[in-house]
Design an enzyme around this catalytic site. Structure first.
Site, PDB file in Angstrom:
ATOM      1  N   ARG A 124      -0.722   1.513  12.350  1.00  0.00           N
ATOM      2  CA  ARG A 124      -1.969   1.252  11.631  1.00  0.00           C
ATOM      3  C   ARG A 124      -3.146   1.282  12.575  1.00  0.00           C
ATOM      4  O   ARG A 124      -3.985   0.403  12.636  1.00  0.00           O
ATOM      5  CB  ARG A 124      -1.928  -0.105  10.875  1.00  0.00           C
TER       6      ARG A 124
ATOM      7  N   ARG B  78      -7.553  -0.720   7.297  1.00  0.00           N
ATOM      8  CA  ARG B  78      -8.624  -1.483   6.686  1.00  0.00           C
ATOM      9  C   ARG B  78      -9.363  -2.402   7.638  1.00  0.00           C
ATOM     10  O   ARG B  78     -10.407  -2.933   7.286  1.00  0.00           O
ATOM     11  CB  ARG B  78      -8.072  -2.254   5.489  1.00  0.00           C
TER      12      ARG B  78
ATOM     13  N   ARG C 111     -12.648   4.955   2.404  1.00  0.00           N
ATOM     14  CA  ARG C 111     -11.924   4.475   1.217  1.00  0.00           C
ATOM     15  C   ARG C 111     -12.875   4.155   0.069  1.00  0.00           C
ATOM     16  O   ARG C 111     -12.470   4.183  -1.098  1.00  0.00           O
ATOM     17  CB  ARG C 111     -11.087   3.253   1.585  1.00  0.00           C
TER      18      ARG C 111
ATOM     19  N   ASP D  89       1.353   9.075   4.493  1.00  0.00           N
ATOM     20  CA  ASP D  89       2.178   7.927   4.122  1.00  0.00           C
ATOM     21  C   ASP D  89       3.633   8.354   3.999  1.00  0.00           C
ATOM     22  O   ASP D  89       3.913   9.512   3.679  1.00  0.00           O
ATOM     23  CB  ASP D  89       1.703   7.298   2.804  1.00  0.00           C
TER      24      ASP D  89
ATOM     25  N   TYR E 238      12.091   1.374  -1.765  1.00  0.00           N
ATOM     26  CA  TYR E 238      10.935   1.509  -2.666  1.00  0.00           C
ATOM     27  C   TYR E 238      11.360   2.110  -4.003  1.00  0.00           C
ATOM     28  O   TYR E 238      10.908   1.673  -5.066  1.00  0.00           O
ATOM     29  CB  TYR E 238       9.833   2.366  -2.030  1.00  0.00           C
TER      30      TYR E 238
HETATM   31  O1  CP3 Z   1      -0.506   3.855  11.163  1.00  0.00           O
HETATM   32  C1  CP3 Z   1      -1.392   4.599  10.697  1.00  0.00           C
HETATM   33  O2  CP3 Z   1      -2.597   4.360  10.727  1.00  0.00           O
HETATM   34  C2  CP3 Z   1      -0.984   5.930  10.126  1.00  0.00           C
HETATM   35  C3  CP3 Z   1      -0.953   6.018   8.716  1.00  0.00           C
HETATM   36  C4  CP3 Z   1       0.154   5.305   7.978  1.00  0.00           C
HETATM   37  C5  CP3 Z   1      -0.047   4.794   6.682  1.00  0.00           C
HETATM   38  N1  CP3 Z   1       1.149   4.398   6.183  1.00  0.00           N
HETATM   39  C6  CP3 Z   1      -1.343   4.752   5.999  1.00  0.00           C
HETATM   40  C7  CP3 Z   1      -1.545   3.714   4.981  1.00  0.00           C
HETATM   41  C8  CP3 Z   1       1.486   5.115   8.295  1.00  0.00           C
HETATM   42  C9  CP3 Z   1       2.214   5.407   9.597  1.00  0.00           C
HETATM   43  C10 CP3 Z   1       2.116   4.554   7.140  1.00  0.00           C
HETATM   44  C11 CP3 Z   1       3.566   4.296   7.064  1.00  0.00           C
HETATM   45  C12 CP3 Z   1       4.048   3.454   5.962  1.00  0.00           C
HETATM   46  N2  CP3 Z   1       3.669   3.449   4.656  1.00  0.00           N
HETATM   47  C13 CP3 Z   1       5.095   2.529   6.087  1.00  0.00           C
HETATM   48  C14 CP3 Z   1       5.858   2.275   7.343  1.00  0.00           C
HETATM   49  C15 CP3 Z   1       4.969   1.506   8.255  1.00  0.00           C
HETATM   50  C16 CP3 Z   1       5.126   0.045   8.166  1.00  0.00           C
HETATM   51  O3  CP3 Z   1       4.151  -0.633   7.902  1.00  0.00           O
HETATM   52  O4  CP3 Z   1       6.242  -0.420   8.403  1.00  0.00           O
HETATM   53  C17 CP3 Z   1       5.313   1.915   4.848  1.00  0.00           C
HETATM   54  C18 CP3 Z   1       6.302   0.833   4.528  1.00  0.00           C
HETATM   55  C19 CP3 Z   1       4.397   2.520   3.952  1.00  0.00           C
HETATM   56  C20 CP3 Z   1       4.257   2.246   2.508  1.00  0.00           C
HETATM   57  C21 CP3 Z   1       2.912   1.686   2.259  1.00  0.00           C
HETATM   58  N3  CP3 Z   1       1.756   2.428   2.187  1.00  0.00           N
HETATM   59  C22 CP3 Z   1       2.580   0.325   2.051  1.00  0.00           C
HETATM   60  C23 CP3 Z   1       3.550  -0.826   2.081  1.00  0.00           C
HETATM   61  C24 CP3 Z   1       1.190   0.292   1.819  1.00  0.00           C
HETATM   62  C25 CP3 Z   1       0.352  -0.871   1.403  1.00  0.00           C
HETATM   63  C26 CP3 Z   1      -0.043  -1.642   2.591  1.00  0.00           C
HETATM   64  C27 CP3 Z   1      -0.922  -2.814   2.170  1.00  0.00           C
HETATM   65  O5  CP3 Z   1      -1.107  -3.638   3.054  1.00  0.00           O
HETATM   66  O6  CP3 Z   1      -1.405  -2.871   1.040  1.00  0.00           O
HETATM   67  C28 CP3 Z   1       0.699   1.602   1.948  1.00  0.00           C
HETATM   68  C29 CP3 Z   1      -0.708   2.032   1.833  1.00  0.00           C
HETATM   69  C30 CP3 Z   1      -1.296   2.494   3.129  1.00  0.00           C
HETATM   70  N4  CP3 Z   1      -0.726   3.444   3.915  1.00  0.00           N
HETATM   71  C31 CP3 Z   1      -2.539   2.094   3.700  1.00  0.00           C
HETATM   72  C32 CP3 Z   1      -2.717   2.877   4.849  1.00  0.00           C
HETATM   73  C33 CP3 Z   1      -3.895   2.888   5.775  1.00  0.00           C
HETATM   74  C34 CP3 Z   1      -3.511   1.101   3.108  1.00  0.00           C
HETATM   75  C35 CP3 Z   1      -4.113   1.769   1.937  1.00  0.00           C
HETATM   76  C36 CP3 Z   1      -5.495   1.305   1.620  1.00  0.00           C
HETATM   77  O7  CP3 Z   1      -6.433   1.777   2.256  1.00  0.00           O
HETATM   78  O8  CP3 Z   1      -5.650   0.534   0.673  1.00  0.00           O
END
Ligand code: CP3
Length: 346
Positions: free
Chosen positions: A27, A31, A40, A76, A153
């Protein structure tokens, strides 16, 4: 050899000596960054992922601002589930939702075939745009979800604490479980291969939620599938294999594959690396919550992680999981500078 092959991050993945310990962050975009929040405000999350110019911009935003040694693609792990027709959505409060979860052997059998290259061309286009912008400098990391984390998921329909439906499915429908995992292993392998062909220079396999399992269950229900996902990748691209809460699973994750094993903060890095053997790299493992503390405390905690690695080649500094939303960007920058400064002294 391309210029970036010599970058400290890629050298560390190959366990070669580096002038300082390279650091990137999970990440890295997110955010906690005002630039990301501004993007966003204009695009829904899925639209951002599907608009290569915008996704490339988000990927690049943290590079100068934070001074990290590798960029992580903005995309993602769940994008490759959308073509399965399960109704993927990202909701404002609850994160990802699967509208039509996979709950039976019949549901698995009805999943359509997926051509990953045709399904997520926007991800590969983002890779090409980012690589062109980065040139031979900072390397770009691609990623995918591991079969277990994707299955969780699909089965739970969203986030989960206990993964009860997933564990029940595994035991009640073992043939359907393995059929689902076969499908997901192929999708994961194709997703990573497509990113490598498009130009990513390392990949991370995210098995974020696999720490919910016992070692015996990991071996039986997960390991063979993660191994298949990784086995077919084009050779020469380092693989980081990461999960959370995996203290008891690290050796098995290494067996499944990876040049670098990702550690969360619940293990001490020194003993964990000794257990894995120094013939594999490690990534980690600062508690992301420490970034909420004052810079002096961040410095102390970062020094402790570096001390535990003893300057051995093969350590990639990272957090044990993603940056929390409440984190001040200055603190993230302070961590990157501190890791560079302290590790260069050795
Ligand atoms: O790390 C980075 O910045 C690269 C981008 C990235 C995202 N998702 C962008 C994202 C990466 C590497 C992921 C991987 C991902 N996605 C994982 C494995 C990483 C981990 O955390 O273990 C998982 C489980 C997901 C599934 C996912 N996507 C979740 C659980 C969420 C919600 C997170 C939350 O806190 O609400 C997302 C959405 C997501 N993916 C966001 C981002 C920047 C937030 C979306 C937003 O802007 O609202």
């Amino acid at each position: 050899m391309r210029a970036a092959d010599d970058a400290p991050f890629l050298r560390a993945c190959r366990r070669e000596p580096t002038p300082y310990t390279p650091i990137w962050l999970m990440r890295q975009a997110g955010r906690y960054m005002p630039e990301y929040r501004a993007m966003r405000a204009r695009h829904a999350f899925l639209d951002l992922c599907k608009t290569p110019a915008a996704a490339a911009e988000v990927t690049l935003q943290p590079i100068e601002r934070l001074g990290v040694d590798a960029a992580i693609l903005f995309a993602d792990i769940l994008l490759v589930l959308e073509p399965l027709g399960v109704g993927l959505e990202f909701t404002a409060g609850d994160g990802p939702r699967i509208a039509r979860p996979v709950r039976s052997a019949g549901d698995v059998a009805r999943l359509p075939a997926v051509d990953v290259d045709g399904a997520v061309p926007f991800v590969f286009e983002t890779v090409r745009l980012v690589r062109a912008a980065l040139g031979g400098g900072v390397p770009l990391i691609g990623f995918a979800g591991a079969p277990f984390t994707l299955a969780s998921y699909l089965i739970e329909g969203g986030a989960s604490r206990e993964f009860l439906r997933t564990k029940r499915f595994m035991r009640a429908e073992p043939a359907a479980w393995h059929a689902l995992m076969d499908r997901l292993a192929a999708i994961t392998g194709d997703y990573l291969t497509g990113q490598i062909r498009a130009g990513v220079q390392a990949v991370q396999l995210f098995d974020s939620w696999v720490g919910a399992l016992s070692p015996a269950d990991y071996r039986e229900f997960v390991l063979p599938h993660s191994r298949v996902a990784l086995r077919g990748l084009p050779p020469g691209t380092p693989v980081i294999h990461f999960g959370v809460g995996t203290a008891t699973l690290l050796e098995l994750m290494k067996e499944a594959g990876g040049d670098v094993i990702g550690l969360d903060w619940r293990v001490d890095l020194g003993p964990a690396w000794a257990r894995l053997g120094h013939g594999v790299g490690v990534q980690g493992n600062l508690d992301p919550a420490i970034l909420l503390a004052e810079p002096a405390e961040i410095r102390r905690a970062a020094a402790a992680v570096l001390d535990a690695a003893e300057g051995r080649p093969g350590h990639v500094f990272n957090l044990g999981h993603g940056v929390h939303q409440e984190t001040p960007v200055d603190h993230v920058r302070a961590l990157v500078d501190t890791v560079h400064e302290l590790s260069a002294r050795r």
